[in-house]
Design a protein around this motif. Sequence first.
Motif, PDB file in Angstrom:
ATOM      1  N   ILE A 121       0.872  -1.172   0.000  1.00  0.00           N
ATOM      2  CA  ILE A 121       0.000   0.000   0.000  1.00  0.00           C
ATOM      3  C   ILE A 121       0.916   1.232   0.000  1.00  0.00           C
ATOM      4  N   GLY A 122       0.352   2.402   0.397  1.00  0.00           N
ATOM      5  CA  GLY A 122       1.123   3.620   0.217  1.00  0.00           C
ATOM      6  C   GLY A 122       1.162   3.972  -1.257  1.00  0.00           C
ATOM      7  N   PRO A 123       1.746   5.110  -1.618  1.00  0.00           N
ATOM      8  CA  PRO A 123       1.787   5.496  -3.030  1.00  0.00           C
ATOM      9  C   PRO A 123       2.530   4.483  -3.894  1.00  0.00           C
ATOM     10  N   GLY A 124       3.605   3.904  -3.353  1.00  0.00           N
ATOM     11  CA  GLY A 124       4.366   2.920  -4.125  1.00  0.00           C
ATOM     12  C   GLY A 124       3.596   1.641  -4.353  1.00  0.00           C
ATOM     13  N   GLY A 125       2.925   1.155  -3.306  1.00  0.00           N
ATOM     14  CA  GLY A 125       2.142  -0.069  -3.455  1.00  0.00           C
ATOM     15  C   GLY A 125       1.007   0.089  -4.431  1.00  0.00           C
ATOM     16  N   LEU A 126       0.373   1.270  -4.428  1.00  0.00           N
ATOM     17  CA  LEU A 126      -0.746   1.495  -5.344  1.00  0.00           C
ATOM     18  C   LEU A 126      -0.269   1.515  -6.798  1.00  0.00           C
ATOM     19  N   VAL A 127       0.813   2.224  -7.080  1.00  0.00           N
ATOM     20  CA  VAL A 127       1.289   2.288  -8.466  1.00  0.00           C
ATOM     21  C   VAL A 127       1.818   0.924  -8.908  1.00  0.00           C
ATOM     22  N   ALA A 424      -8.233   6.062  -9.850  1.00  0.00           N
ATOM     23  CA  ALA A 424      -6.956   5.662  -9.256  1.00  0.00           C
ATOM     24  C   ALA A 424      -6.420   6.762  -8.342  1.00  0.00           C
ATOM     25  N   PHE A 425      -6.573   8.013  -8.752  1.00  0.00           N
ATOM     26  CA  PHE A 425      -6.102   9.106  -7.904  1.00  0.00           C
ATOM     27  C   PHE A 425      -6.914   9.205  -6.610  1.00  0.00           C
ATOM     28  N   LYS A 426      -8.193   8.918  -6.688  1.00  0.00           N
ATOM     29  CA  LYS A 426      -9.011   8.943  -5.472  1.00  0.00           C
ATOM     30  C   LYS A 426      -8.491   7.927  -4.458  1.00  0.00           C
ATOM     31  N   ALA A 427      -8.104   6.751  -4.938  1.00  0.00           N
ATOM     32  CA  ALA A 427      -7.516   5.753  -4.038  1.00  0.00           C
ATOM     33  C   ALA A 427      -6.154   6.227  -3.528  1.00  0.00           C
ATOM     34  N   PHE A 428      -5.391   6.815  -4.414  1.00  0.00           N
ATOM     35  CA  PHE A 428      -4.043   7.301  -4.083  1.00  0.00           C
ATOM     36  C   PHE A 428      -4.099   8.317  -2.948  1.00  0.00           C
ATOM     37  N   VAL A 429      -4.948   9.315  -3.077  1.00  0.00           N
ATOM     38  CA  VAL A 429      -4.997  10.417  -2.108  1.00  0.00           C
ATOM     39  C   VAL A 429      -5.682   9.990  -0.813  1.00  0.00           C
ATOM     40  N   ASN A 430      -6.404   8.866  -0.846  1.00  0.00           N
ATOM     41  CA  ASN A 430      -7.079   8.378   0.355  1.00  0.00           C
ATOM     42  C   ASN A 430      -6.181   7.499   1.213  1.00  0.00           C
ATOM     43  N   ASP A 431      -4.975   7.192   0.733  1.00  0.00           N
ATOM     44  CA  ASP A 431      -4.067   6.383   1.529  1.00  0.00           C
ATOM     45  C   ASP A 431      -3.533   7.206   2.707  1.00  0.00           C
ATOM     46  N   PRO A 432      -3.488   6.639   3.923  1.00  0.00           N
ATOM     47  CA  PRO A 432      -3.072   7.424   5.088  1.00  0.00           C
ATOM     48  C   PRO A 432      -1.652   7.970   5.018  1.00  0.00           C
ATOM     49  N   LEU A 433      -0.778   7.347   4.221  1.00  0.00           N
ATOM     50  CA  LEU A 433       0.577   7.884   4.103  1.00  0.00           C
ATOM     51  C   LEU A 433       0.636   9.120   3.219  1.00  0.00           C
ATOM     52  N   VAL A 434      -0.351   9.296   2.349  1.00  0.00           N
ATOM     53  CA  VAL A 434      -0.355  10.457   1.442  1.00  0.00           C
ATOM     54  C   VAL A 434      -0.942  11.645   2.208  1.00  0.00           C
ATOM     55  N   ASN A 435      -0.201  12.046   3.221  1.00  0.00           N
ATOM     56  CA  ASN A 435      -0.640  13.080   4.152  1.00  0.00           C
ATOM     57  C   ASN A 435      -0.063  14.437   3.728  1.00  0.00           C
ATOM     58  N   ILE A 436      -0.392  14.840   2.489  1.00  0.00           N
ATOM     59  CA  ILE A 436       0.139  16.076   1.917  1.00  0.00           C
ATOM     60  C   ILE A 436      -0.996  16.854   1.251  1.00  0.00           C
ATOM     61  N   ASP A 437      -0.701  18.062   0.867  1.00  0.00           N
ATOM     62  CA  ASP A 437      -1.654  18.907   0.157  1.00  0.00           C
ATOM     63  C   ASP A 437      -2.135  18.203  -1.109  1.00  0.00           C
ATOM     64  N   VAL A 438      -3.420  18.337  -1.421  1.00  0.00           N
ATOM     65  CA  VAL A 438      -3.992  17.603  -2.549  1.00  0.00           C
ATOM     66  C   VAL A 438      -3.344  18.012  -3.873  1.00  0.00           C
ATOM     67  N   ILE A 439      -2.923  19.255  -4.017  1.00  0.00           N
ATOM     68  CA  ILE A 439      -2.243  19.680  -5.257  1.00  0.00           C
ATOM     69  C   ILE A 439      -0.896  18.970  -5.380  1.00  0.00           C
ATOM     70  N   GLN A 440      -0.182  18.879  -4.262  1.00  0.00           N
ATOM     71  CA  GLN A 440       1.072  18.135  -4.276  1.00  0.00           C
ATOM     72  C   GLN A 440       0.828  16.653  -4.582  1.00  0.00           C
ATOM     73  N   ALA A 441      -0.260  16.126  -4.018  1.00  0.00           N
ATOM     74  CA  ALA A 441      -0.596  14.725  -4.281  1.00  0.00           C
ATOM     75  C   ALA A 441      -0.836  14.496  -5.765  1.00  0.00           C
ATOM     76  N   GLU A 442      -1.506  15.434  -6.420  1.00  0.00           N
ATOM     77  CA  GLU A 442      -1.746  15.331  -7.866  1.00  0.00           C
ATOM     78  C   GLU A 442      -0.430  15.337  -8.634  1.00  0.00           C
ATOM     79  N   GLU A 443       0.487  16.212  -8.231  1.00  0.00           N
ATOM     80  CA  GLU A 443       1.797  16.277  -8.900  1.00  0.00           C
ATOM     81  C   GLU A 443       2.552  14.959  -8.749  1.00  0.00           C
ATOM     82  N   LEU A 444       2.565  14.431  -7.519  1.00  0.00           N
ATOM     83  CA  LEU A 444       3.262  13.173  -7.260  1.00  0.00           C
ATOM     84  C   LEU A 444       2.638  12.032  -8.042  1.00  0.00           C
TER      85      LEU A 444
END
Length: 461
Positions: A121-127, A424-444
């Motif tokens: 899980i986390g951003p790496g696990g999702l991708v 996919a992005f909705k799942a990405f940004v809902n991960d508890p490790l993705v604890n950053i600003d949503v704009i930054q999350a989109e960039e990542l």
Amino acid sequence: MKFSNDKVSDIQIAYIGGGSMYWAKNLIADLALDHQLSGTIRLYDLDFEKARKNEKLGNSVSDYPETKSKWTYKAYPTLQEALSGSDFVFISILPGTFQEMDSDVHEPEKYGIYQAVGDTIGPGGLVRALRTIPMYVEIAQAIEKFSPDAWVFNYTNPMTLCTQTLFEVFPKIKALGCCHEVFGTQGVLIRMLRDLKGIEDVHRDQVKVNVLGINHFTWIDQATYQNMDLIPLYRQFVDKYFESGFENNKDAWVTNPYTSANRVKFDLFRRYGVIAAAGDRHLAEFMPPWYLKDPDTVRSWKFGLTTVQSRIEKHAATKLFYEKLISGEEKLPLKPSGEEEVRQLKGLIGLHEFVTNVNVPNVGQMKGIPLGAVVETNAVFSANSLRPVYAGELPVEVNNLVLRHVLNQETTLKAAINKDKSLAFKAFVNDPLVNIDVIQAEELFETMLQNTKSYLPGWNT
């Protein structure tokens, strides 16, 4: 398969990912050490020459004096040839190269997101899941077409989503996901018995545990040894070693990025009252960034961040040893791997009946989790039968943690199958490790998708 007394011959096993330098060695050794089974391992890999090397290695073991069985290893150039006529299918593949893995693990660090493993899980696990699921769609379709009655063992991470994909594509598949993390926690309980009670020579089978959760985020709410309730004893154990941690080898975590001092496990027990039954590196990723806030925080909890560079170095060392095995300069050490694939084979063949933890769809064995979601609980292995054991329900506060990931993984699966970037992005940004600003999350998210786009055919990346 052919049965004679207590032995079974002519077993046909298709091994997808059969060019592996890692799990293949364990499989070869485990099969060679068992006297009841024999047959053919049908190796298939996208790199046919790698499969040919394991054909050579596997067949060479037949000549070892300590070998107890006769297995023939044969590489096949097509998936159809490997699967046709198989009784069992093992899947152990690496979805991508170190280049994609580097993006999975280290790109999020530029945004202050740290992952200890990055494969579940986390951003790496999702991708990683987004590029693995299309491969599993093809594998499931091939199994349905060429070996629909075979039992399928999945070993690839992300375990839950790979196993879920098999059932999504081929609902009648006889599949299970296999992971050894719970075994490690049983090992901790065995060492606890030695440390607090002076009890020696306890075998893992003697430590009975009730398993609930999802892969790498499993929990134990009941544990016994010869009718002794181990939960109160574990509380004493946690209190004794909470600050220092507890390891086989003191401070091994400092130099070995694949181990830990179990402090995350101990902290979760103190918070929730049930035993977290996976390694600290995995457990930390399922929580908010309590344990993964930054490298200093990670060190304070006495585990490591497994860098891709460390994996590259491990791969180079493994490759060097592997080439010596292939050339005959070295012999493959025949020792048990600690995995359970041979016991599971023998159970499904009907040589014995036993219980162990596996990843299978929830048919009611775990309350509080949607039916059909892949969960990790105990199950009974017997002749051509796998029956989940009723596990009950986690405390609501723990179940809520697990349920969040279950729903997020189901969202990820739907996004991957439908090639739906927005979902996919909705799942990405809902991960508890993705604890950053949503704009930054989109960039990542955009950057990580670009870095793995060659594995996303049909996506609008």
